[in-house]
Design a protein around this motif. Structure first.
Motif, PDB file in Angstrom:
ATOM      1  N   LEU A 107      21.111  13.568  20.191  1.00 49.65           N
ATOM      2  CA  LEU A 107      21.819  12.434  20.599  1.00 49.65           C
ATOM      3  C   LEU A 107      20.996  11.846  21.557  1.00 49.65           C
ATOM      4  O   LEU A 107      21.218  10.716  21.605  1.00 49.65           O
ATOM      5  N   ARG A 108      20.346  12.397  22.343  1.00 50.10           N
ATOM      6  CA  ARG A 108      19.635  11.910  23.445  1.00 50.10           C
ATOM      7  C   ARG A 108      18.329  11.524  23.061  1.00 50.10           C
ATOM      8  O   ARG A 108      17.215  11.208  23.725  1.00 50.10           O
ATOM      9  N   MET A 109      17.815  11.950  21.832  1.00 43.01           N
ATOM     10  CA  MET A 109      16.341  11.370  21.143  1.00 43.01           C
ATOM     11  C   MET A 109      16.380   9.977  20.721  1.00 43.01           C
ATOM     12  O   MET A 109      17.459   9.334  20.765  1.00 43.01           O
ATOM     13  N   PRO A 110      15.061   9.496  20.694  1.00 40.23           N
ATOM     14  CA  PRO A 110      15.004   8.031  20.353  1.00 40.23           C
ATOM     15  C   PRO A 110      15.768   7.681  19.009  1.00 40.23           C
ATOM     16  O   PRO A 110      15.741   8.811  18.109  1.00 40.23           O
ATOM     17  N   LEU A 111      15.826   6.674  18.904  1.00 37.40           N
ATOM     18  CA  LEU A 111      16.783   5.990  17.724  1.00 37.40           C
ATOM     19  C   LEU A 111      15.822   6.095  16.351  1.00 37.40           C
ATOM     20  O   LEU A 111      16.456   6.246  15.342  1.00 37.40           O
ATOM     21  N   LEU A 119       8.215   5.267  23.739  1.00 36.98           N
ATOM     22  CA  LEU A 119       8.782   6.346  24.430  1.00 36.98           C
ATOM     23  C   LEU A 119       7.612   7.347  24.934  1.00 36.98           C
ATOM     24  O   LEU A 119       7.573   8.244  25.737  1.00 36.98           O
ATOM     25  N   GLY A 120       6.688   7.425  23.972  1.00 32.05           N
ATOM     26  CA  GLY A 120       5.471   8.632  24.070  1.00 32.05           C
ATOM     27  C   GLY A 120       5.921   9.724  23.470  1.00 32.05           C
ATOM     28  O   GLY A 120       5.485  10.928  23.857  1.00 32.05           O
ATOM     29  N   GLU A 121       7.345   9.694  22.724  1.00 34.04           N
ATOM     30  CA  GLU A 121       7.647  11.021  22.214  1.00 34.04           C
ATOM     31  C   GLU A 121       7.282  11.463  20.678  1.00 34.04           C
ATOM     32  O   GLU A 121       6.723  10.515  19.864  1.00 34.04           O
ATOM     33  N   VAL A 122       7.551  12.473  20.315  1.00 39.59           N
ATOM     34  CA  VAL A 122       7.136  12.989  18.952  1.00 39.59           C
ATOM     35  C   VAL A 122       8.372  12.875  17.935  1.00 39.59           C
ATOM     36  O   VAL A 122       8.078  12.781  16.741  1.00 39.59           O
ATOM     37  N   LEU A 123       9.592  13.145  18.363  1.00 33.26           N
ATOM     38  CA  LEU A 123      10.485  13.469  17.583  1.00 33.26           C
ATOM     39  C   LEU A 123      11.764  12.326  17.786  1.00 33.26           C
ATOM     40  O   LEU A 123      11.754  11.796  18.893  1.00 33.26           O
TER      41      LEU A 123
END
Length: 164
Positions: A107-111, A119-123
Motif C-alpha cells: 500500500l506504500r508502493m507507487p500507484l 519516484l525512481g522505483e521499479v515496482l
C-alpha cells in the motif's frame, strides 16, 4: 465561372489572420486565402477550412503547419496527463478497499507505472488483479510479480472476487 468570394481580409480564425486572397481555387470552387499565424509564418488555406464552428464535421485550420503540430502535441500531452490522473485515482480507490487484506508495504508502493518512474522505483501496486487473478505488485516494465514467481499473491477469501 465561380462567384466572387466574400472578403475575409482581416478576419481571425484561431491563430490565423486572413491577409490577402490567393489566385487558387479548390476543386469545389472555394477560394484560397493567405493567412498569417501569430508566430509570423504564412499559410495558404481554402475558405471552406476557415470557420469559427469547431463542432463541424470538416476539419478546420486554425494555425500554421508548425504551430498546428505543436498544438497537436500539447493536446496529446494534456490527454495523457488526464488519463494518468484518472488511473491514479482509480488505484487509490482500489487500494482503500484492500487495507488489511494485503501487506502494508504494498500500500506504500507507487500507484501506477508512471508514478513509479517519477519516484525512481521499479515496482508499483494498483490494487487490481492480473489476467491470472493474482493480487500482487507489478514491475514497471510489465508483469505481475506473482506470475513471475517472485512474490506470492495476497490471500483472498473469495478467489472469484473482482477488484476493479
Amino acid at each position: 465561372m465561380p462567384s466572387k468570394p466574400r472578403n475575409r481580409v482581416g478576419e481571425i480564425y484561431g491563430r490565423l489572420t486572413v491577409v490577402r486572397p490567393s489566385d487558387r481555387r479548390t476543386k469545389g470552387g472555394n477560394a484560397y486565402w493567405w493567412c498569417r499565424c501569430v508566430c509570423g509564418r504564412e499559410r495558404e488555406v481554402p475558405s471552406d477550412k476557415l470557420s469559427h464552428n469547431t463542432t463541424r464535421r470538416k476539419p478546420v485550420v486554425t494555425a500554421c503547419l508548425e504551430c498546428s503540430k505543436e498544438l497537436q502535441v500539447e493536446g496529446v500531452y494534456a490527454k495523457n496527463d488526464r488519463e494518468e490522473a484518472e488511473r491514479r485515482e482509480q488505484a487509490k480507490r482500489n487500494r482503500e478497499q484492500l487495507i488489511g487484506q494485503v501487506p502494508s508495504t504494498w500500500l506504500r508502493m507507487p500507484l501506477t507505472d508512471a508514478h513509479a518512474r517519477e519516484l525512481g522505483e521499479v515496482l508499483f501496486f494498483r490494487g487490481t488483479r492480473c489476467l491470472r487473478n493474482h493480487l500482487a505488485p507489478y514491475r514497471i516494465n510489465g508483469g505481475c510479480l506473482a506470475c513471475a514467481g517472485q512474490v506470492p499473491s495476497a490471500v483472498v477469501t473469495n478467489p472469484h472476487q473482482e477488484l476493479i
